[in-house]
Write a protein that holds these residues in place. Structure first.
Motif, PDB file in Angstrom:
ATOM      1  N   SER A 192       0.632  -1.239  -0.178  1.00 17.24           N
ATOM      2  CA  SER A 192       0.292   0.050  -0.310  1.00 17.24           C
ATOM      3  C   SER A 192       0.424   1.310  -0.214  1.00 17.24           C
ATOM      4  O   SER A 192       1.696   1.052   0.979  1.00 17.24           O
ATOM      5  CB  SER A 192      -1.256   0.182   0.982  1.00 17.24           C
ATOM      6  N   LEU A 193       0.743   2.306  -0.422  1.00 14.24           N
ATOM      7  CA  LEU A 193       1.196   3.309  -0.889  1.00 14.24           C
ATOM      8  C   LEU A 193       0.421   4.546  -1.810  1.00 14.24           C
ATOM      9  O   LEU A 193      -0.166   4.031  -2.756  1.00 14.24           O
ATOM     10  CB  LEU A 193       2.669   3.279  -2.145  1.00 14.24           C
ATOM     11  N   ARG A 194       0.950   5.546  -1.376  1.00 10.56           N
ATOM     12  CA  ARG A 194       0.661   6.637  -1.578  1.00 10.56           C
ATOM     13  C   ARG A 194       1.081   8.265  -2.264  1.00 10.56           C
ATOM     14  O   ARG A 194       1.892   7.901  -1.121  1.00 10.56           O
ATOM     15  CB  ARG A 194      -0.619   7.229  -0.969  1.00 10.56           C
ATOM     16  N   LEU A 195       1.617   8.336  -3.006  1.00 10.88           N
ATOM     17  CA  LEU A 195       2.055   9.404  -3.801  1.00 10.88           C
ATOM     18  C   LEU A 195       1.394  10.828  -4.046  1.00 10.88           C
ATOM     19  O   LEU A 195       0.600  10.084  -5.531  1.00 10.88           O
ATOM     20  CB  LEU A 195       3.203   8.546  -4.998  1.00 10.88           C
ATOM     21  N   ALA A 196       1.427  11.627  -3.881  1.00  7.43           N
ATOM     22  CA  ALA A 196       1.528  13.517  -3.848  1.00  7.43           C
ATOM     23  C   ALA A 196       1.918  13.438  -5.242  1.00  7.43           C
ATOM     24  O   ALA A 196       2.896  13.233  -5.922  1.00  7.43           O
ATOM     25  CB  ALA A 196       1.795  14.204  -3.186  1.00  7.43           C
ATOM     26  N   ALA A 197       0.897  14.131  -6.173  1.00  6.90           N
ATOM     27  CA  ALA A 197       1.360  14.737  -7.564  1.00  6.90           C
ATOM     28  C   ALA A 197       2.606  15.949  -7.650  1.00  6.90           C
ATOM     29  O   ALA A 197       3.123  16.839  -6.265  1.00  6.90           O
ATOM     30  CB  ALA A 197       0.488  15.180  -8.188  1.00  6.90           C
ATOM     31  N   GLY A 198       3.059  15.913  -8.530  1.00  6.85           N
ATOM     32  CA  GLY A 198       4.516  16.576  -7.988  1.00  6.85           C
ATOM     33  C   GLY A 198       5.800  16.749  -7.874  1.00  6.85           C
ATOM     34  O   GLY A 198       6.240  16.891  -6.517  1.00  6.85           O
ATOM     35  N   THR A 199       5.945  15.171  -7.639  1.00 12.66           N
ATOM     36  CA  THR A 199       6.896  14.265  -5.969  1.00 12.66           C
ATOM     37  C   THR A 199       7.600  13.436  -7.169  1.00 12.66           C
ATOM     38  O   THR A 199       7.480  12.940  -8.278  1.00 12.66           O
ATOM     39  CB  THR A 199       6.126  14.221  -5.530  1.00 12.66           C
ATOM     40  N   PHE A 200       8.912  13.196  -6.397  1.00 11.86           N
ATOM     41  CA  PHE A 200       9.663  12.048  -6.656  1.00 11.86           C
ATOM     42  C   PHE A 200      10.491  11.626  -6.071  1.00 11.86           C
ATOM     43  O   PHE A 200      11.089  11.501  -4.860  1.00 11.86           O
ATOM     44  CB  PHE A 200      11.256  12.980  -7.330  1.00 11.86           C
ATOM     45  N   THR A 201       9.861  10.250  -6.208  1.00 18.18           N
ATOM     46  CA  THR A 201      10.068   8.653  -5.967  1.00 18.18           C
ATOM     47  C   THR A 201      11.053   8.171  -6.244  1.00 18.18           C
ATOM     48  O   THR A 201      10.702   7.466  -7.372  1.00 18.18           O
ATOM     49  CB  THR A 201       8.688   8.132  -4.885  1.00 18.18           C
ATOM     50  N   ALA A 202      11.637   7.354  -5.392  1.00 13.99           N
ATOM     51  CA  ALA A 202      12.426   6.324  -5.867  1.00 13.99           C
ATOM     52  C   ALA A 202      12.145   5.067  -5.437  1.00 13.99           C
ATOM     53  O   ALA A 202      11.551   4.785  -3.808  1.00 13.99           O
ATOM     54  CB  ALA A 202      14.080   6.167  -5.402  1.00 13.99           C
ATOM     55  N   VAL A 203      12.409   3.842  -6.177  1.00 11.46           N
ATOM     56  CA  VAL A 203      11.911   2.567  -4.925  1.00 11.46           C
ATOM     57  C   VAL A 203      12.909   1.402  -5.581  1.00 11.46           C
ATOM     58  O   VAL A 203      13.757   1.354  -6.507  1.00 11.46           O
ATOM     59  CB  VAL A 203      10.751   2.358  -6.398  1.00 11.46           C
TER      60      VAL A 203
END
Length: 261
Positions: free
Chosen positions: A40-51
């Motif tokens: 389960s994961l939520r990412l906001a718009a305008g963000t940079f996420t590394a996995v």
């Protein structure tokens, strides 16, 4: 690339991506491999996420399910507020062309098309009128304004990846998924590519989700999400390369201890 959309005072940031208890099992009875387990994961718009995660942790499977390239066995995926489940393959393809951008380790440029033609290709595949001026503008922004009519073979690896980034961004997608985008590049070209992805987020309001094994690449992100054995194993905000490397070392050791138990 359009400008960042600002939210009003006190307004919650728009949600770009949400995974709800997503699981993925490969194979059939007797030969089943669980690639994702209740993510389960939520990412906001305008963000940079590394996995990030050890080999076999489910990083690429997570990206593929999140982007609609693969269907999860269980759980729900929402991209830009739209649920992906229940769509036909044709509808999913249309959705990806309109709302998603992709950058891969292998640049996936068509060798017989020029730089400009490669960037215009997504619009043509979507049946939309190709905006040559917009494509030329974005190529100028990534430093290839004088290479519009070159073929991919006439470019360096770093330049080809910049073409791939321009192609991913030209349709102003809600989310750009990047799978090891610097894996085939030298150090300088890798830094140029990461700077472009950061600019797409911070200046133009795009959302980037990047799978990487490189702590330096991950340090360009706002947040790093870690996976182990298909499950979330923590996150790190405002990451540095050193902090990411330390977390990865501890995570790999924990996975190895678990495998040996």
């Amino acid at each position: 690339m359009s400008g960042r959309e600002h939210t009003g005072r006190g307004e919650a940031p728009r949600e770009a991506l949400r995974l709800e208890n997503v699981g993925k099992v490969h194979g059939t009875d007797g030969n089943r491999v669980r690639a994702l387990a209740g993510v389960s994961l939520r990412l906001a718009a305008g963000t940079f996420t590394a996995v990030m995660g050890p080999s076999g942790s489910g990083k690429s499977t997570l990206l593929q399910c999140a982007a609609g390239l693969d269907r999860p066995t269980e759980g729900r995926v929402f991209l830009a507020g739209a649920e992906l489940a229940g769509r036909s393959e044709a509808a999913l393809t249309r959705f990806r062309r309109e709302r998603v951008g992709f950058v891969f380790q292998r640049f996936n440029l068509l060798p017989t098309l020029t730089v400009l033609q490669n960037v215009l290709l997504p619009a043509k595949l979507a049946g939309r009128r190709a905006n040559r001026a917009a494509a030329a503008d974005i190529l100028a922004r990534v430093g290839l304004g004088d290479r519009l009519h070159h073929l991919p073979a006439e470019l360096s690896g770093g330049q080809q990846q910049r073409v791939a980034i321009a192609r991913a961004l030209v349709t102003a997608p809600d989310v750009v998924f990047a799978d090891e985008p610097t894996g085939a590049l030298d150090l300088r070209s890798a830094r140029d590519v990461l700077a472009l992805l950061s600019e797409a987020v911070r200046v133009h309001g795009r959302t980037v989700v990047m799978v990487t094994h490189d702590p330096v690449a991950a340090s360009y992100a706002d947040r790093v999400v870690f996976l182990a054995d298909g499950a979330l194993a923590g996150s790190l905000d405002a990451p540095t390369a050193e902090a990411v490397a330390e977390r990865m070392t501890r995570l790999a050791a924990a996975v190895e201890r678990g495998a040996a138990a």
